[in-house]
Design a protein around this motif. Sequence first.
Motif, mmCIF file in Angstrom:
data_model
loop_
_atom_site.group_PDB
_atom_site.id
_atom_site.type_symbol
_atom_site.label_atom_id
_atom_site.label_comp_id
_atom_site.label_asym_id
_atom_site.label_seq_id
_atom_site.Cartn_x
_atom_site.Cartn_y
_atom_site.Cartn_z
ATOM 1 N N ARG A 1 2.027 -20.219 22.877
ATOM 2 C CA ARG A 1 0.730 -20.900 22.253
ATOM 3 C C ARG A 1 0.356 -22.264 23.422
ATOM 4 N N ASP B 1 -6.323 -25.410 17.514
ATOM 5 C CA ASP B 1 -5.556 -26.267 16.583
ATOM 6 C C ASP B 1 -4.406 -26.716 17.052
ATOM 7 N N SER C 1 -0.749 -26.343 15.996
ATOM 8 C CA SER C 1 -0.130 -25.153 16.202
ATOM 9 C C SER C 1 0.819 -25.276 17.336
ATOM 10 N N SER D 1 0.845 -21.447 10.759
ATOM 11 C CA SER D 1 -0.523 -21.663 10.456
ATOM 12 C C SER D 1 -0.792 -21.817 9.013
#
Length: 216
Positions: A32, A48, A51, A57
């Motif tokens: 990520r 986001d 995250s 999530s």
Amino acid sequence: MKIKEIYEIAIRKGIAADPRGKEGVRKELARRKKDYDDLKESEKKDFDQESLRNPYSDTRVLYGDSDLDVQGVLVGIDMEVGEVLLADRLQEKGKRIDLVISHHPVGKALAALHGVMHIQEDELHQLGVPINVAEGLMAGRIAEIERRLMPVNHNRAVDAAALLGIPLMCVHTPADNLVQDFLNRYFDKNEPERVSDIVKLLKDIPEYREAVKRNA
């Protein structure tokens, strides 16, 4: 205990019981981070960023001051507008309700529910299903959930909580991970051979026994 401490404990416990293992979670967060770093600056503002540290999530503080000290909590499986109103009513009657915690996600956590379903691929793989087969089995279901949630007015409970000034959070996958870990160890210890053995073992657990009484 503060809201942020409850949130951090949920994430930490969820990771400890995650079927992917801590290393698997670390790799997921690293992926990520790479995805985020590869974004254009104009795109990063919509990412986001929570995250990058929270792999789930569907687990978020949705409304409220994270530094708020919590002494009373209203917790439930599904905490929607009605339950938020219940919390407000209980406050009026003198009950100390500082935070509402929902197991099933609401708000942006519900909208992102499909994102955590890939964990089920790892669970199937642990049970002996080749990972490519597990991914194929889950792909259709994940896409179905994503499409189904797209038109849902997912922020109703969060908006109600904000209007009433009641902090709201949800803890979904971490709780599921803990239940899965508990049951895995429970079944490993008792070694059931048939489905009927599993049902009998489940009925020996107080919560499941109570669920049977309620036809749950």
